[in-house]
Design a protein around this motif. Structure first.
Motif, PDB file in Angstrom:
ATOM      1  N   GLU A  16      20.968 -19.044 -69.842  1.00  0.00           N
ATOM      2  CA  GLU A  16      21.558 -20.146 -70.607  1.00  0.00           C
ATOM      3  C   GLU A  16      22.869 -20.529 -69.946  1.00  0.00           C
ATOM      4  O   GLU A  16      23.700 -19.667 -69.677  1.00  0.00           O
ATOM      5  CB  GLU A  16      21.852 -19.727 -72.047  1.00  0.00           C
ATOM      6  N   GLU A  18      26.484 -22.247 -70.244  1.00  0.00           N
ATOM      7  CA  GLU A  18      27.457 -22.459 -71.322  1.00  0.00           C
ATOM      8  C   GLU A  18      28.729 -23.057 -70.738  1.00  0.00           C
ATOM      9  O   GLU A  18      29.058 -22.812 -69.579  1.00  0.00           O
ATOM     10  CB  GLU A  18      27.830 -21.120 -71.983  1.00  0.00           C
ATOM     11  N   ASP A  47      24.983 -17.327 -69.079  1.00  0.00           N
ATOM     12  CA  ASP A  47      24.740 -16.263 -70.055  1.00  0.00           C
ATOM     13  C   ASP A  47      23.329 -15.728 -69.832  1.00  0.00           C
ATOM     14  O   ASP A  47      22.350 -16.386 -70.160  1.00  0.00           O
ATOM     15  CB  ASP A  47      24.899 -16.845 -71.461  1.00  0.00           C
ATOM     16  N   CYS A  74      27.081 -12.156 -66.900  1.00  0.00           N
ATOM     17  CA  CYS A  74      27.719 -13.412 -67.303  1.00  0.00           C
ATOM     18  C   CYS A  74      28.671 -13.900 -66.213  1.00  0.00           C
ATOM     19  O   CYS A  74      29.890 -13.892 -66.388  1.00  0.00           O
ATOM     20  CB  CYS A  74      28.452 -13.246 -68.629  1.00  0.00           C
TER      21      CYS A  74
END
Length: 103
Positions: A16, A18, A47, A74
């Motif tokens: 993901e 972000e 992420d 991350c």
């Protein structure tokens, strides 16, 4: 930035993208209308979640956060000055893995 992301052997992951927020000064109980006054800038954050651990953790009543605790889970970009993103609610982000759009 520019370093390899190392996904451990036998891990299945979800990705993901972000928009990370870098807070520039101390704050607490900030009014929504004043939030951006405390932002110094942004970064892109990828992420990663090791989905191979989620089902097992859930079935044992363990926190699912175990799937986020591996090295390089991350990675973030270089600092993006606040002025470069005048409206953080109107930013188009996408995640491409090996040429395939994931998000």
């Amino acid at each position: 930035e520019g370093q390899p992301i190392e996904i451990p052997k036998d891990f299945a992951v979800n990705e993901e993208i972000e928009l990370g927020v870098l807070i520039g000064k101390n704050c607490k109980n900030v009014k929504p209308s004043e939030v951006l006054d405390h932002v110094a800038g942004y970064c892109l954050a990828l992420d990663l979640t090791a989905t191979s651990f989620l089902d097992e953790a859930r079935s044992k009543g363990l926190p699912w956060t175990i799937g986020k605790g591996f090295d390089t889970a991350c990675p973030v970009s270089q600092f993006i000055p606040k002025q470069a993103i005048p409206n953080p609610d109107n930013v188009r982000l996408w995640c491409r893995v090996n040429g395939e759009i994931k998000q």
